[in-house]
Scaffold this motif. Structure first.
Motif, PDB file in Angstrom:
ATOM      1  N   ASP A 184      -7.331   2.529  -8.233  1.00 29.67           N
ATOM      2  CA  ASP A 184      -7.207   2.165  -6.818  1.00 29.67           C
ATOM      3  C   ASP A 184      -6.415   3.197  -6.015  1.00 29.67           C
ATOM      4  OD1 ASP A 184      -8.740  -0.073  -7.109  1.00 29.67           O
ATOM      5  OD2 ASP A 184      -7.052  -1.448  -7.338  1.00 29.67           O
ATOM      6  N   TYR A 185      -5.758   4.129  -6.699  1.00 27.37           N
ATOM      7  CA  TYR A 185      -5.071   5.214  -5.999  1.00 27.37           C
ATOM      8  C   TYR A 185      -6.093   6.097  -5.273  1.00 27.37           C
ATOM      9  CZ  TYR A 185      -2.192   9.287  -5.034  1.00 27.37           C
ATOM     10  OH  TYR A 185      -1.549  10.312  -4.406  1.00 27.37           O
ATOM     11  N   ASP A 186      -7.275   6.216  -5.841  1.00 23.61           N
ATOM     12  CA  ASP A 186      -8.316   7.042  -5.225  1.00 23.61           C
ATOM     13  C   ASP A 186      -8.966   6.377  -4.015  1.00 23.61           C
ATOM     14  OD1 ASP A 186      -7.833   8.995  -7.095  1.00 23.61           O
ATOM     15  OD2 ASP A 186      -9.528   8.459  -8.376  1.00 23.61           O
ATOM     16  N   ALA A 189      -3.440   1.668  -3.753  1.00 20.36           N
ATOM     17  CA  ALA A 189      -2.434   1.471  -4.804  1.00 20.36           C
ATOM     18  C   ALA A 189      -1.694   2.776  -5.049  1.00 20.36           C
ATOM     19  CB  ALA A 189      -3.099   0.993  -6.083  1.00 20.36           C
ATOM     20  N   ASP A 190      -0.590   2.699  -5.789  1.00 22.95           N
ATOM     21  CA  ASP A 190       0.196   3.905  -6.064  1.00 22.95           C
ATOM     22  C   ASP A 190      -0.189   4.581  -7.378  1.00 22.95           C
ATOM     23  OD1 ASP A 190       1.268   2.061  -7.807  1.00 22.95           O
ATOM     24  OD2 ASP A 190       3.343   2.440  -7.272  1.00 22.95           O
ATOM     25  N   GLN A 191      -1.118   3.980  -8.133  1.00 22.62           N
ATOM     26  CA  GLN A 191      -1.573   4.584  -9.387  1.00 22.62           C
ATOM     27  C   GLN A 191      -2.871   3.918  -9.824  1.00 22.62           C
ATOM     28  OE1 GLN A 191       1.319   3.893 -12.446  1.00 22.62           O
ATOM     29  NE2 GLN A 191       1.663   1.791 -11.818  1.00 22.62           N
ATOM     30  N   HIS A 206      -3.065   4.723   0.717  1.00 22.74           N
ATOM     31  CA  HIS A 206      -3.868   4.389  -0.462  1.00 22.74           C
ATOM     32  C   HIS A 206      -3.788   2.891  -0.759  1.00 22.74           C
ATOM     33  CE1 HIS A 206      -4.245   8.635  -1.876  1.00 22.74           C
ATOM     34  NE2 HIS A 206      -3.148   8.751  -1.146  1.00 22.74           N
ATOM     35  N   TYR A 213       0.851  -1.189   0.000  1.00 19.77           N
ATOM     36  CA  TYR A 213       0.000   0.000   0.000  1.00 19.77           C
ATOM     37  C   TYR A 213       0.887   1.239   0.000  1.00 19.77           C
ATOM     38  CZ  TYR A 213      -3.238  -3.576   1.663  1.00 19.77           C
ATOM     39  OH  TYR A 213      -3.983  -4.723   1.806  1.00 19.77           O
ATOM     40  N   THR A 214       0.409   2.285  -0.618  1.00 17.31           N
ATOM     41  CA  THR A 214       1.149   3.535  -0.746  1.00 17.31           C
ATOM     42  C   THR A 214       0.727   4.508   0.347  1.00 17.31           C
ATOM     43  OG1 THR A 214       1.326   3.256  -3.118  1.00 17.31           O
ATOM     44  CG2 THR A 214       1.569   5.487  -2.286  1.00 17.31           C
ATOM     45  N   PRO A 236      -1.374  12.451  -7.189  1.00 22.61           N
ATOM     46  CA  PRO A 236      -0.310  11.441  -7.209  1.00 22.61           C
ATOM     47  C   PRO A 236       1.061  12.032  -7.531  1.00 22.61           C
ATOM     48  CG  PRO A 236      -1.638  11.280  -9.186  1.00 22.61           C
ATOM     49  CD  PRO A 236      -2.271  12.323  -8.316  1.00 22.61           C
TER      50      PRO A 236
END
Length: 170
Positions: A136-138, A131-133, A129, A71-72, A166
């Motif tokens: 799923d980043y949202d 994800a990092d992009q 987050h 996870y980011t 991001p």
């Protein structure tokens, strides 16, 4: 001769007590991270003063994974509901198998190098987050204010949390 085992146990017990007394006390301050999305996670962000650095330990509570996934996380300037809150520092990825990460806090995106005391009084927040992009980043798993901002659950409102860009300032 019968007293030798007894004496050995007493010496061992005393040596064990002395070792605990000599451990350095770690200064720390912790902040709650609240469930922000549909995934059942919460956690704690703990700043720890080490000999030569300040580390940020992220510890999430939730379902772990057997497969590696990360996870980011970001340390941001400002309050959770501040739109366009600048990322102060990217955090080390949170491992889905342990739900932990450690980040040495260094130079922030504004050029400052905070010490432990300034981080205790930091005007900021943390977001983790999915994800990092991509879409799923949202998805923000957990978030929470830190430092001078209100960190209580009473103040926490998922409808007021701003999404973050991001893009990390260079």
């Amino acid at each position: 001769m019968k007293n030798i085992p007894f004496i050995a146990i007493v010496i061992w017990a005393l040596a064990g007590c002395q070792t605990e007394e000599n451990l350095p006390e770690i200064q720390s301050v912790s902040y709650p991270l609240y469930q922000t999305g549909e995934y059942a996670f919460e956690g704690t962000a703990t700043f720890e003063l080490r000999e030569d650095a300040v580390e940020l330990l992220i510890q999430l509570d939730g379902v772990t994974s057997e497969d590696p996934y990360f996870y980011t996380g970001h340390l941001h300037f400002g309050n959770l509901d501040d739109e366009d809150a600048t990322i102060a520092q990217l955090l080390s990825p949170i491992d889905s198998r342990t739900l932990q990460s450690r980040t040495v806090i260094g130079r922030l995106s504004n050029g400052n190098e905070p010490d432990f005391e300034s981080l205790k009084n930091f005007d900021g927040h943390i977001k983790i987050h999915l994800a990092d992009q991509g879409p799923d980043y949202d998805v923000i798993l957990v978030s929470g204010n830190i430092g001078t901002n209100d960190t209580s659950l009473y103040y926490f409102n998922t409808h007021k949390i701003a999404l973050c860009s991001p893009n990390y300032p260079e």
